[in-house]
Scaffold this active site. Structure first.
Site, PDB file in Angstrom:
ATOM      1  N   GLU A   1      -7.872  -4.649   5.575  1.00 43.82           N
ATOM      2  CA  GLU A   1      -8.034  -4.279   3.832  1.00 43.82           C
ATOM      3  C   GLU A   1      -6.804  -5.142   3.338  1.00 43.82           C
ATOM      4  OE1 GLU A   1      -9.356   0.147   3.151  1.00 43.82           O
ATOM      5  OE2 GLU A   1      -8.501   0.002   5.260  1.00 43.82           O
TER       6      GLU A   1
ATOM      7  N   ARG B   1     -11.734  16.429   7.545  1.00 42.37           N
ATOM      8  CA  ARG B   1     -12.615  16.748   6.468  1.00 42.37           C
ATOM      9  C   ARG B   1     -14.118  16.972   6.752  1.00 42.37           C
ATOM     10  NH1 ARG B   1     -10.966  11.357   3.310  1.00 42.37           N
ATOM     11  NH2 ARG B   1      -9.434  11.020   4.540  1.00 42.37           N
TER      12      ARG B   1
ATOM     13  N   ASN C   1       0.836  -1.321  -0.034  1.00 41.92           N
ATOM     14  CA  ASN C   1      -0.133   0.062  -0.019  1.00 41.92           C
ATOM     15  C   ASN C   1       0.932   1.452   0.038  1.00 41.92           C
ATOM     16  OD1 ASN C   1      -1.808   2.068   0.554  1.00 41.92           O
ATOM     17  ND2 ASN C   1      -2.831   1.093   2.204  1.00 41.92           N
TER      18      ASN C   1
ATOM     19  N   GLY D   1     -10.327   8.749   8.055  1.00 44.14           N
ATOM     20  CA  GLY D   1     -11.467   9.118   7.063  1.00 44.14           C
ATOM     21  C   GLY D   1     -12.738   8.189   7.486  1.00 44.14           C
TER      22      GLY D   1
ATOM     23  N   ARG E   1      -2.557  -2.216  -3.550  1.00 46.83           N
ATOM     24  CA  ARG E   1      -3.792  -1.393  -3.194  1.00 46.83           C
ATOM     25  C   ARG E   1      -3.844  -0.178  -4.295  1.00 46.83           C
ATOM     26  NH1 ARG E   1      -5.047   3.683   0.844  1.00 46.83           N
ATOM     27  NH2 ARG E   1      -7.167   3.933   0.371  1.00 46.83           N
TER      28      ARG E   1
ATOM     29  N   HIS F   1     -12.888   3.289   0.386  1.00 53.35           N
ATOM     30  CA  HIS F   1     -12.912   2.197   1.542  1.00 53.35           C
ATOM     31  C   HIS F   1     -13.705   0.719   0.850  1.00 53.35           C
ATOM     32  CE1 HIS F   1     -12.937   5.571   4.822  1.00 53.35           C
ATOM     33  NE2 HIS F   1     -11.607   5.096   4.535  1.00 53.35           N
TER      34      HIS F   1
HETATM   35  P1  ADP Z   1      -6.878   5.331   9.152  1.00 52.87           P
HETATM   36  O1  ADP Z   1      -8.298   5.860   8.475  1.00 52.87           O
HETATM   37  O2  ADP Z   1      -5.780   6.224   9.407  1.00 52.87           O
HETATM   38  O3  ADP Z   1      -6.744   4.037   9.070  1.00 52.87           O
HETATM   39  P2  ADP Z   1      -7.924   4.364  11.965  1.00 52.87           P
HETATM   40  O4  ADP Z   1      -8.812   3.344  11.614  1.00 52.87           O
HETATM   41  O5  ADP Z   1      -6.838   3.995  12.677  1.00 52.87           O
HETATM   42  O6  ADP Z   1      -7.390   5.492  10.884  1.00 52.87           O
HETATM   43  O7  ADP Z   1      -8.675   5.467  13.139  1.00 52.87           O
HETATM   44  C1  ADP Z   1      -8.079   6.342  13.516  1.00 52.87           C
HETATM   45  C2  ADP Z   1      -9.192   6.892  14.771  1.00 52.87           C
HETATM   46  O8  ADP Z   1      -9.647   5.900  15.479  1.00 52.87           O
HETATM   47  C3  ADP Z   1      -8.733   8.357  15.238  1.00 52.87           C
HETATM   48  O9  ADP Z   1      -9.767   9.267  15.385  1.00 52.87           O
HETATM   49  C4  ADP Z   1      -8.599   7.642  16.686  1.00 52.87           C
HETATM   50  O10 ADP Z   1      -8.830   8.695  17.756  1.00 52.87           O
HETATM   51  C5  ADP Z   1      -9.594   6.635  16.790  1.00 52.87           C
HETATM   52  N1  ADP Z   1      -9.452   5.737  17.848  1.00 52.87           N
HETATM   53  C6  ADP Z   1      -8.616   4.762  18.086  1.00 52.87           C
HETATM   54  N2  ADP Z   1      -8.650   3.950  19.366  1.00 52.87           N
HETATM   55  C7  ADP Z   1      -9.518   4.604  20.107  1.00 52.87           C
HETATM   56  C8  ADP Z   1     -10.380   4.551  21.071  1.00 52.87           C
HETATM   57  N3  ADP Z   1      -9.983   3.607  21.961  1.00 52.87           N
HETATM   58  N4  ADP Z   1     -11.537   5.256  21.318  1.00 52.87           N
HETATM   59  C9  ADP Z   1     -11.967   6.360  20.464  1.00 52.87           C
HETATM   60  N5  ADP Z   1     -11.306   6.340  19.312  1.00 52.87           N
HETATM   61  C10 ADP Z   1     -10.321   5.593  19.080  1.00 52.87           C
END
Ligand code: ADP
Length: 421
Positions: free
Chosen positions: A393, A248, A7, A219, A98, A187
């Protein structure tokens, strides 16, 4: 077979080595042998990381100037006698890439041939920030692994099954014909995986279910998945539309844009930055784009963080209503992504108003949902099941690689509902 999944972003390459096969997919026994990445490509302190289950995470800092060098480093560490997981790179039998945007050309994952590569190149105009890096990664990997098949897995392909009424914008039709301006959705690998897993978790047939998948990470997007096919999704021509995200804005009155540009004397670049980088949770709260920080600020009594949380959750609720209407009902709502998998509060706030629809959360199950596991968080007897399914993914990319090579890759095209040309 061992599949290398890549990716590639502008300054990063993420990878996994996954052992999989058609039989392992069926038995759900495919597994990740190693994962990691290279960050800060182009700088003197690029960072390579490698994670292998049961071992201490490995990392090294060195200068990695471009994508080819990054992939080269990755292959080297994978065969390292102490840190690696392969005896030789020849163990890699295929590479899954990806690809962000497949436009209307790709409604399925495909073997990359010169024609396919030209098609991906044509989609660069639709995703100028993503496709060029994906292509760079492909070319680097192919240069280093020239004798194995390379497969492209697109973020957009799963949503190609949407009917025209869901993807055509009410703009002059010429814009669609000349420039391909329509909803594509993103996604897709995640929505598809999560829908399949939801049906499996509930012991039901995917092609008999109506599922709303909520991918909430940095996202965020949702999809209406009817009988295994995406019939609508919140992201549009770009990943800016739909839900509120970390930075966003999501849905907006488009007339705000020229108005703000004039009033604030913004350039196009500034306007783009405002919409993509300074809006969303971050823009509203003034605190952070990170949901954990928003939740912490809510605890401390920040009213703007609380408002940002409410706007975020309200929009999810609203789209669940919309997608239930779009599908003529809903059997399951599934949460995934960093926020969807971890935020008890977001799930509770988004689902609470939906008892009229038959979706009733079980407070205990929601609060104690085991991290990283698939589980149901609605009450027994809730007409609509609410579930949490961790997304994966890379696993979809590895599985699609095997499916393409095995000639069993489904296509998500829906020609019967395509818009007139
Ligand atoms: P990406 O889209 O970059 O793959 P992720 O799927 O890792 O991102 O999601 C990131 C988001 O998940 C951030 O807003 C982070 O704060 C939130 N997040 C991760 N762990 C927790 C948690 N324990 N409680 C609430 N939000 C969380």
């Amino acid at each position: 077979m061992k599949v290398l999944v890549l990716n590639c972003g502008s300054s990063s390459v993420k990878f996994q080595v996954i052992e999989t096969s058609l039989e392992m997919i069926e038995a759900d026994t495919d597994r990740t042998l190693a994962r990691g990445g290279v960050e800060k490509i182009g700088l003197s302190d690029s960072r390579l990381t490698l994670d292998v289950e049961g071992r201490k995470p490995y990392q090294e800092i060195s200068e990695i100037l471009e994508h080819r060098a990054a992939v080269e480093r990755i292959l080297k560490i994978l065969v390292h006698p102490e840190h690696g997981v392969l005896a030789d790179v020849s163990e890699i039998e295929a590479v899954g890439h990806r690809m962000v945007h497949g436009g209307e050309k790709f409604a399925s994952s495909v073997l990359i041939t010169p024609e396919v590569e030209a098609g991906i190149e044509e989609c660069v105009v639709l995703a100028p920030l993503h496709n060029p890096h994906n292509l760079r990664g492909l070319r680097a990997a192919r240069g280093l692994l020239p004798n194995v098949p390379h497969i492209a897995v697109f973020d957009t392909a799963f949503h190609q099954s949407m009917p025209a009424r869901a993807y055509i914008y009410a703009l002059p039709y010429d814009l669609y014909l000349r420039h391909g301006i329509r909803r594509y959705g993103f996604h897709g690998t995640s929505h598809r995986y999560v829908a399949i897993r939801t049906a499996r978790l509930l012991g039901r047939k995917l092609d008999e279910m109506k599922i709303i998948t909520c991918h909430l990470g940095n996202g965020c997007s949702m999809a209406a998945v009817a009988r295994g096919r995406s019939v609508d999704t919140t992201m549009g021509f770009t990943p800016l539309e739909g839900l509120v995200m970390g930075t966003r804005c999501g849905d907006l009155d488009p007339a705000i844009l020229p108005w703000v540009m004039a009033m604030e004397e913004l350039t196009l670049a500034q306007l783009n930055a405002m919409l993509n980088k300074h809006s969303g949770l971050y823009g509203m709260s003034g605190v952070s784009s990170d949901m954990r920080e928003i939740e912490a600020a809510c605890e401390r009594g920040s009213r703007r963080a609380q408002l940002a949380m409410e706007v975020f959750c309200y929009r999810i609720t609203k789209y669940i209503g919309a997608y239930a209407a779009a599908m003529g009902g809903v059997d399951a709502i599934t949460f995934t992504g960093g926020i969807g998998e971890n935020s008890v509060k977001v799930r509770a706030m988004a689902i609470a108003p939906l008892t009229f629809l038959g979706a009733e959360l079980d407070g205990e199950r929601n609060t104690h949902a085991p991290r990283g596991k698939e589980c149901v968080i609605s009450r027994d007897g809730s007409r609509v099941v609410v579930a949490v399914v961790p997304t994966n993914e890379e696993r979809v990319i590895a599985r699609d690689t095997v499916r393409v090579l095995g000639g069993v890759m489904p296509s998500f095209a829906a020609p019967e509902t395509a818009a007139p040309r």
